[in-house]
Motif scaffolding. Sequence first.
Motif, PDB file in Angstrom:
ATOM      1  N   GLN A   1      33.812  48.810  45.273  1.00 46.03           N
ATOM      2  CA  GLN A   1      32.787  48.624  44.251  1.00 46.03           C
ATOM      3  C   GLN A   1      32.770  49.772  43.234  1.00 46.03           C
ATOM      4  OE1 GLN A   1      30.336  45.829  43.866  1.00 46.03           O
ATOM      5  NE2 GLN A   1      30.697  46.858  41.929  1.00 46.03           N
ATOM      6  N   PRO A   2      32.657  51.037  43.652  1.00 46.33           N
ATOM      7  CA  PRO A   2      32.700  52.108  42.640  1.00 46.33           C
ATOM      8  C   PRO A   2      34.063  52.204  41.956  1.00 46.33           C
ATOM      9  CG  PRO A   2      32.681  53.050  44.851  1.00 46.33           C
ATOM     10  CD  PRO A   2      32.403  51.592  45.011  1.00 46.33           C
ATOM     11  N   SER A   3      35.137  51.822  42.672  1.00 48.10           N
ATOM     12  CA  SER A   3      36.470  51.867  42.051  1.00 48.10           C
ATOM     13  C   SER A   3      36.576  50.839  40.939  1.00 48.10           C
ATOM     14  CB  SER A   3      37.546  51.614  43.109  1.00 48.10           C
ATOM     15  OG  SER A   3      37.510  52.612  44.116  1.00 48.10           O
ATOM     16  N   PHE A   4      36.145  49.622  41.198  1.00 43.02           N
ATOM     17  CA  PHE A   4      36.169  48.576  40.177  1.00 43.02           C
ATOM     18  C   PHE A   4      35.314  48.969  38.977  1.00 43.02           C
ATOM     19  CE2 PHE A   4      37.325  44.688  43.022  1.00 43.02           C
ATOM     20  CZ  PHE A   4      38.595  45.225  43.186  1.00 43.02           C
TER      21      PHE A   4
ATOM     22  N   ILE B   1      46.599  43.514  41.677  1.00 47.51           N
ATOM     23  CA  ILE B   1      46.510  42.126  41.207  1.00 47.51           C
ATOM     24  C   ILE B   1      46.403  41.180  42.385  1.00 47.51           C
ATOM     25  CG2 ILE B   1      47.667  40.359  39.848  1.00 47.51           C
ATOM     26  CD1 ILE B   1      46.617  42.769  38.262  1.00 47.51           C
ATOM     27  N   GLU B   2      47.134  41.448  43.440  1.00 46.19           N
ATOM     28  CA  GLU B   2      47.047  40.598  44.623  1.00 46.19           C
ATOM     29  C   GLU B   2      45.648  40.688  45.249  1.00 46.19           C
ATOM     30  OE1 GLU B   2      50.134  41.961  47.138  1.00 46.19           O
ATOM     31  OE2 GLU B   2      51.755  41.017  45.988  1.00 46.19           O
ATOM     32  N   LEU B   3      45.092  41.887  45.268  1.00 42.73           N
ATOM     33  CA  LEU B   3      43.738  42.038  45.814  1.00 42.73           C
ATOM     34  C   LEU B   3      42.731  41.243  44.996  1.00 42.73           C
ATOM     35  CD1 LEU B   3      41.680  43.512  47.701  1.00 42.73           C
ATOM     36  CD2 LEU B   3      41.562  45.304  45.957  1.00 42.73           C
ATOM     37  N   LEU B   4      42.840  41.303  43.678  1.00 37.67           N
ATOM     38  CA  LEU B   4      41.904  40.552  42.836  1.00 37.67           C
ATOM     39  C   LEU B   4      42.033  39.053  43.092  1.00 37.67           C
ATOM     40  CD1 LEU B   4      42.179  42.490  39.442  1.00 37.67           C
ATOM     41  CD2 LEU B   4      40.205  42.396  40.961  1.00 37.67           C
ATOM     42  N   GLU B   5      43.270  38.573  43.258  1.00 40.57           N
ATOM     43  CA  GLU B   5      43.481  37.147  43.522  1.00 40.57           C
ATOM     44  C   GLU B   5      42.793  36.728  44.824  1.00 40.57           C
ATOM     45  OE1 GLU B   5      47.163  33.938  43.491  1.00 40.57           O
ATOM     46  OE2 GLU B   5      47.560  36.038  43.982  1.00 40.57           O
ATOM     47  N   LYS B   6      42.911  37.552  45.843  1.00 38.67           N
ATOM     48  CA  LYS B   6      42.264  37.237  47.116  1.00 38.67           C
ATOM     49  C   LYS B   6      40.748  37.214  46.965  1.00 38.67           C
ATOM     50  CE  LYS B   6      45.843  39.478  49.960  1.00 38.67           C
ATOM     51  NZ  LYS B   6      46.107  40.617  50.878  1.00 38.67           N
ATOM     52  N   MET B   7      40.253  38.174  46.205  1.00 40.15           N
ATOM     53  CA  MET B   7      38.798  38.258  46.079  1.00 40.15           C
ATOM     54  C   MET B   7      38.235  37.098  45.274  1.00 40.15           C
ATOM     55  SD  MET B   7      38.008  42.294  45.786  1.00 40.15           S
ATOM     56  CE  MET B   7      36.312  41.928  46.160  1.00 40.15           C
TER      57      MET B   7
ATOM     58  N   ALA C   1      35.089  41.861  40.310  1.00 37.74           N
ATOM     59  CA  ALA C   1      36.432  41.291  40.372  1.00 37.74           C
ATOM     60  C   ALA C   1      36.660  40.288  39.238  1.00 37.74           C
ATOM     61  CB  ALA C   1      36.642  40.626  41.732  1.00 37.74           C
ATOM     62  N   TRP C   2      35.703  39.402  38.972  1.00 34.17           N
ATOM     63  CA  TRP C   2      35.829  38.424  37.885  1.00 34.17           C
ATOM     64  C   TRP C   2      35.884  39.111  36.524  1.00 34.17           C
ATOM     65  CZ3 TRP C   2      37.226  33.558  38.374  1.00 34.17           C
ATOM     66  CH2 TRP C   2      37.013  32.888  39.581  1.00 34.17           C
ATOM     67  N   LEU C   3      35.032  40.145  36.335  1.00 31.45           N
ATOM     68  CA  LEU C   3      35.025  40.844  35.049  1.00 31.45           C
ATOM     69  C   LEU C   3      36.338  41.588  34.827  1.00 31.45           C
ATOM     70  CD1 LEU C   3      31.376  42.252  34.970  1.00 31.45           C
ATOM     71  CD2 LEU C   3      32.301  40.410  33.571  1.00 31.45           C
TER      72      LEU C   3
ATOM     73  N   LEU D   1      31.683  32.925  33.914  1.00 25.97           N
ATOM     74  CA  LEU D   1      31.689  32.351  32.573  1.00 25.97           C
ATOM     75  C   LEU D   1      32.530  33.201  31.626  1.00 25.97           C
ATOM     76  CD1 LEU D   1      27.946  31.284  32.233  1.00 25.97           C
ATOM     77  CD2 LEU D   1      29.931  29.754  32.169  1.00 25.97           C
ATOM     78  N   ARG D   2      32.446  34.557  31.805  1.00 26.89           N
ATOM     79  CA  ARG D   2      33.282  35.398  30.935  1.00 26.89           C
ATOM     80  C   ARG D   2      34.759  35.170  31.202  1.00 26.89           C
ATOM     81  NH1 ARG D   2      35.409  36.415  27.362  1.00 26.89           N
ATOM     82  NH2 ARG D   2      35.519  38.262  26.050  1.00 26.89           N
ATOM     83  N   PHE D   3      35.106  34.977  32.459  1.00 25.62           N
ATOM     84  CA  PHE D   3      36.494  34.665  32.811  1.00 25.62           C
ATOM     85  C   PHE D   3      36.915  33.330  32.213  1.00 25.62           C
ATOM     86  CE2 PHE D   3      39.205  32.172  35.638  1.00 25.62           C
ATOM     87  CZ  PHE D   3      40.369  32.927  35.635  1.00 25.62           C
ATOM     88  N   LEU D   4      36.080  32.301  32.359  1.00 26.59           N
ATOM     89  CA  LEU D   4      36.419  30.970  31.843  1.00 26.59           C
ATOM     90  C   LEU D   4      36.492  30.991  30.325  1.00 26.59           C
ATOM     91  CD1 LEU D   4      36.964  27.990  32.440  1.00 26.59           C
ATOM     92  CD2 LEU D   4      34.470  27.627  32.467  1.00 26.59           C
ATOM     93  N   ARG D   5      35.622  31.744  29.702  1.00 25.43           N
ATOM     94  CA  ARG D   5      35.661  31.854  28.235  1.00 25.43           C
ATOM     95  C   ARG D   5      36.999  32.453  27.781  1.00 25.43           C
ATOM     96  NH1 ARG D   5      31.649  35.880  24.827  1.00 25.43           N
ATOM     97  NH2 ARG D   5      32.568  35.573  22.750  1.00 25.43           N
TER      98      ARG D   5
END
Length: 1277
Positions: free
Chosen positions: A958-961, A990-996, A1015-1017, A1063-1067
């Motif tokens: 969390q603090p890293s992201f 990138i693999e970690l973000l995909e899993k999350m 993760a989405w942001l 929504l920010r990701f989808l946008r």
Amino acid sequence: MAVREAAAGMSLPGMDQEAALLFERVHYRHDPRWMLPVPPRLCLACVLELLPEPGVSLVRKKHVLSCFRDVLVRHASLVVQLVAQDQRVCIHFISMLFGLLCSVEDGNMADLCIEVLIQFTTQLKLEQTIHCLLDECHKELCNMPSMRGSLATLTLLGKLVDAIPALADKLVMEHRDLMEHLLRGLVYPSEGVQASVCYLYGKLYSSPVAAEMLSGHFREKLCPIFLSTLDGAQTKELQINCLGLLRQLLKYDLFVSMIMNKSALAESMDSVEGPPRETSLPLVLKKLLLSRDEILQVASAHCITAVLVHSPAKHASAFIHADIPEFLFEHLSSSSEVLIWSSYNCLILLAEEPLFFSKCHTVYGIESVVRSLQGSLRMNNTELHKQGVLLFAEILTRQPEEIKLFTSSAMCRDAGRALQEAVNSPVLEVAMEAVKATSAFLRKDHQSAPPVQYRELRSLLEAMLNRCADFSQTLLSRRSLGHASSRDLEKAILRRGNFLLNTLEGFRNACRLAVEFQSEPYAQENPFTAPSAEKEDTLENFSEFLLSACDSFCIPMVMRHLEQATHPTLMEVFLSVLHSLFDIVPHMKEKFSRKLAASSFIRLTLELKARFCSGLSHSALNQMCASFLYSLCINLLSAPENTGPPSQEELSTVSEVLQHGLPQISSRSPESLAFLSDCQEGTARQRQYCILLLFYLAYIHEDRLSLVDRFVSEADLFVAVQSFLLSLQDQGEHPPLVVFRASIYLLAVCQDKDNALDEAMVGVIRNFLEGISDLHLIYTHHPLLLRFFLLYPELMSRFGHRVLELWFSWEDSSYEELDDVPSAGHPTLPASLGDLFHILRSSPSILLILLDLIYSSPGDIAHKVLIVLRTFLRRHEDVQVGGLIRGHFLLILQHLLVEHGTSPSEVSGNLPLLLSLLSVVQLRNESEQELDSMAMKLLHQVSKLCGKCSPTDMDILQPSFNFLYWSLHQTTLGSQKRAAAVLLSSTALIELLEKMLALTWAEEGSPRTTLLCSAWLLTASFSAQQHDGSLQVHQTMSVELDQVLKSLSFPKKNAALLSAAILRFLRTALQQSFSSALVTLVPSGALPLQAPEDSVLAPMGTSQVLSLVIGLQNLLVQKDPLLSYACVGCLEALLDYLHARSPDMALHVASQPWNRFLLFTLLDAGENSFLRPEILRLVTLFMRFQSSSILTHEEVGLVLQGAALADLSTLSNTTLQALRGFLLQVQSMGLLADHNMAQTLQASLEGLSPKAFSAQPPLQDMLCLGGVAISLSHIRD
């Protein structure tokens, strides 16, 4: 002729008054000068010839004599003037009257003669006439063969001596043989004669000279006869005259001894057969006490008192053996105040004899005393009140402990109530005696009848304390009036001091009682209390009351009195009370000790010792002061507030130091400092230790000796402590740890800002510190001590880390409240935190120590340090420490990754705190700032750390992201591109973000919502940066489009932030037309058959589009500001995407009737709600697609009208930008038919030029919401 005279005398009542007074037969021969000129018209010559005339009737004689008496009373000067011209006339008058007295047998006539003789003699004041009368009396008694007719003469002598007291000496000296006749009269069998003799004896013995001359007469002859007469007296007259004589005799110690010796001899012969025994005075007085005559009872009590005042120890036993006390106690129930008062006096004197108690008279009479005291207090007789209370106090004080006075708790309760009533008396003397009695009443043996009446004792003590407080206040009020002289004021202060002393002695006895009852099981509580009832009448409650009463009454009263006078005895009792309270309420002794120390009692006690205890004076006060200070210091050291508790061994050492040193300290503080500065050995060194401990405890509990009356100079104390430490160093001594702790603390708090230690002294301190196993043994929590260690580099480098760790371990402030306040808020800081911030500003390098603490300290300490650093960085943005912190953090992170390269879970649990701090440091950076090489290295290391984590390592991720996200958005475009390239190169990240992202819709094992938001942001940011900069992709990501749309249609509860992030990701995906090289949106499962119109919308279908639109509408209705920005932005991107693929579909979506209802739902938020930026953008969007069914031209005009009336200076930049877009859209569509409206619109557009936006203060873009790093511009624009 005689018959005629007699007949004339018999007709006296009918005669003329003046004629009756004249002796007609001879009156014509009398000179007119003998005729009195005032009524009654009396001829003195006629009186001389008429009274001795045997032929004149007794009635007439009595009348003439009565008139002569009246003349003597009213016109004595006329009579004396006539008679005194010739002494022969005077003597003839005396002889005539005395002859008449001896010849008449009528008692009334005799009394009248005696009265006239006494009056005539005293008025003449002639020595010769007095001698004449005495001679006549003497001759009469000597010539009298029997004492039968002596009554009149004896009565005359008695009254004559009473009228002329000097005659007593003359009678004894010149008519000594007259005493033999008096003895004859005393044994004559006529109580009238005996009464006259006793009366005369009483008058003779009233003269000290005569009494001395008659002492032999009394010893040899009179004593036994008199006691026998007193014993056998039957008539009241004889009894009273005997008692009168006895009262006179009892004034002299000689006669008292004679009488009591005779009585003792009589009692010893009581059991011996033989002649009649002699009379015992105690038995005679006892008989009179038993009489029903109140006068005799009172007189008897007075006589007993008169005997006892000479020597209670010598004579009381005789009365006690005669059971006199028993009857005196019975008389206490009398209604006569005089008899009660007399009985009180007797009993008070008898109480001085131990036999009075050993024969249990007090046990028999205590109930009578209590009842009598209760009754007498209702009478309006102050003396009676005082004597009653005094008797009760004497009994309570002298009663032997082995003989229980109160046989029941009810009797004890009644006694307490009587004392309470006496204490409340408005008469000071009564209240004073009652307080003394209360002090004696508070004895264990008096209160041992179960159940102990604690409630009554409490009421009694409250009454005593309130009475003392009222008296003190009354004196203060009178003093404020300023009317009393200084002498009167001194007397008033002395009275107040005595009353306060007695009150404190009573309170001390109550404290002693509580201590003694602690070991008695029966005294702990009332055994008769019902099990279900609340137990108030307990020793514990009583003990707590004593502590509270001392705090509320005793201490304030004593301190007020000390402002005017200081009495050693009073202070000794007061300190004794305070000392005993430590034992009475042991669970409160530490708190009570701290309060006493904070109230300057250490200083007060030292001043008392210095003032009164020098040399051998006031040894009791000195010992009490030492005992009190010892207990106070031990209590303070045993349960310290700002340092660790001492070990048992350390406490034993301190105890020995205090016991030896405290009694010897009797100097004022300046002298003590001089003694502390000298080089000492042996017992003197122990005294130095003791002085240091006293100053240390006084300072640590805010009894600032230097600030109160300039008791001691802090600069002098600073120098003295240095000298003390240097002397220890020179002699190679190591003081006890608590003494060294005191030394370091005093140096820290007394050090002036401009008066630093020299290098040699710092070296000495360091040498001592290095010999200590752990600093916590000498640490005292105080900002000045922290400053002391951090001020000197030699100490900071060696001990700074441990001291700061100890500092934070002792801090108990609510730091969480500081952490919850937004960065713009500035709540009031705790004082200790403000001091620390001042130190940090002056020496920023200390921040590196704090970083190490975050990493290496226990979790609670590390968390406090983190909050402190966050708060410091937020409040002191002018302090440039970002590079310092980032560089040190980079070293820590590199070290961790080397040691725990493959297993981040093994990394210190405090690493998340460091990462959190790093995010705060990043947030402090100015926007549009280039990322330097250190920042790029940190990005690389943090991304590398994230790549080694699993989704479950949420505390690290969390603090890293947050740090990665802020680094991307809080810099220039060029730096953003470089940072994105660094991050995209980390395939593990990138693999970690995909899993999350896939875990977002997982049923189980889903991470915290905040971590999913980040993760989405991050994914949206990476995708945008890669697409815009055509960056190289080393690892692609796959996201299920159906699940994304489903999560928006069916959002989780309380997950508005997560929906905004998705929504920010989808946008971003819609803006890229799903053509990102980094993120691939794939369908879930097998592809269904697509309708022809769906092919142009791929990868979305018509149903998915409509479902998304409905989801967006539902999310907008929530009216969450951040979520609304995201929804509007996503809807804009969706319509742009549809317009590019299928304009009809875009128009269809924009023209949905539900949109109008949605718009009006949003506009229902209040006045001018259309000026919200998201609503303005939504209206502009609908107008751009010419959805007239959503907003008519008239409604557009109303919006324009409202915009024209709005105060644009109050709107934010975001709102102004949205309003400008709306106005440009209206202008481009030509919807303005009204010329005035067109001009207003043109003026508004000019006011909304881009230059106007720069004039508005920018809102903060970077936020942390619920632990998630957010860029508002990223979500909104």
